[in-house]
Design an enzyme around this catalytic site. Structure first.
Site, PDB file in Angstrom:
ATOM      1  N   VAL A 103       0.909  -1.150   0.000  1.00  0.00           N
ATOM      2  CA  VAL A 103       0.000   0.000   0.000  1.00  0.00           C
ATOM      3  C   VAL A 103       0.946   1.196   0.000  1.00  0.00           C
ATOM      4  CG1 VAL A 103      -1.785   1.256   1.269  1.00  0.00           C
ATOM      5  CG2 VAL A 103      -1.835  -1.242   1.201  1.00  0.00           C
ATOM      6  N   PRO A 104       1.197   1.784  -1.163  1.00  0.00           N
ATOM      7  CA  PRO A 104       2.366   2.637  -1.391  1.00  0.00           C
ATOM      8  C   PRO A 104       2.332   4.033  -0.744  1.00  0.00           C
ATOM      9  CG  PRO A 104       1.007   2.596  -3.333  1.00  0.00           C
ATOM     10  CD  PRO A 104       0.384   1.636  -2.364  1.00  0.00           C
ATOM     11  N   CYS A 105       2.448   4.046   0.574  1.00  0.00           N
ATOM     12  CA  CYS A 105       2.473   5.318   1.295  1.00  0.00           C
ATOM     13  C   CYS A 105       3.717   6.144   0.965  1.00  0.00           C
ATOM     14  CB  CYS A 105       2.364   5.077   2.798  1.00  0.00           C
ATOM     15  SG  CYS A 105       3.573   3.923   3.479  1.00  0.00           S
ATOM     16  N   HIS A 106       4.749   5.496   0.431  1.00  0.00           N
ATOM     17  CA  HIS A 106       5.973   6.219   0.070  1.00  0.00           C
ATOM     18  C   HIS A 106       5.754   7.166  -1.112  1.00  0.00           C
ATOM     19  CE1 HIS A 106       6.028   2.598  -2.473  1.00  0.00           C
ATOM     20  NE2 HIS A 106       6.711   3.335  -3.347  1.00  0.00           N
TER      21      HIS A 106
END
Length: 159
Positions: free
Chosen positions: A118-121
């Site tokens: 879940v690409p929070c970056h």
């Protein structure tokens, strides 16, 4: 159950709960590597290897993490940010129809435990600078550059 994966930017711990991956996080301490024993953990490790090898941009194993309805909504929104792209907290707030929700979105983003998956970056400051990442800003920068290179474009943000 859990397993460890030695990525190019550190050891990751992958947790499985009730036949779903419930967390994928970087560890800051050295640990003895635990190999995946279940098919799901093996799949998660394989897909992470493919991601770091530049051969995968999305993950398709089952995931679940506990959180409020708002956090779940934000985490779902994170999955809509395309591989190799970034979005600001302000852009996310606008997409949610509430430009005043920036801090709430940032807080929910920070509680995500499925890093990379879940690409929070991919969420950055409005000014284009890198802001908070539980795995460390140096890892956030590395991940964004990694994705940028795979997409064949130079990074245009200010970091």
């Amino acid at each position: 159950m859990y397993a460890h994966y030695l990525s190019p930017i550190g050891i990751m711990k992958i947790d499985e709960t009730e036949n779903q991956i419930s967390s994928v996080v970087f560890l800051e301490e050295e640990v003895q590597l635990i190999q995946p024993e279940t098919e799901l953990l093996k799949t998660a490790v394989q897909q992470l290897q493919e991601y770091f090898a530049g051969k995968r941009s999305i993950f398709d194993f089952p995931v679940a993490q506990s959180g409020t309805a708002f956090q779940q909504q934000v985490w779902q929104g994170l999955t809509k940010v395309d591989f190799g792209k970034t979005q600001s907290y302000a852009q996310m707030a606008a997409r949610f129809g509430n430009p005043l929700a920036i801090r709430a979105i940032a807080s929910a983003n920070g509680k995500n435990k499925l890093w990379i998956v879940v690409p929070c970056h991919r969420i950055i400051g409005t000014n284009g600078e890198l802001t908070g990442y539980a795995g460390g800003l140096w890892r956030k920068k590395w991940l964004l550059q990694h994705e940028s290179v795979i997409c064949g474009k130079a990074q245009t943000t200010l970091f």
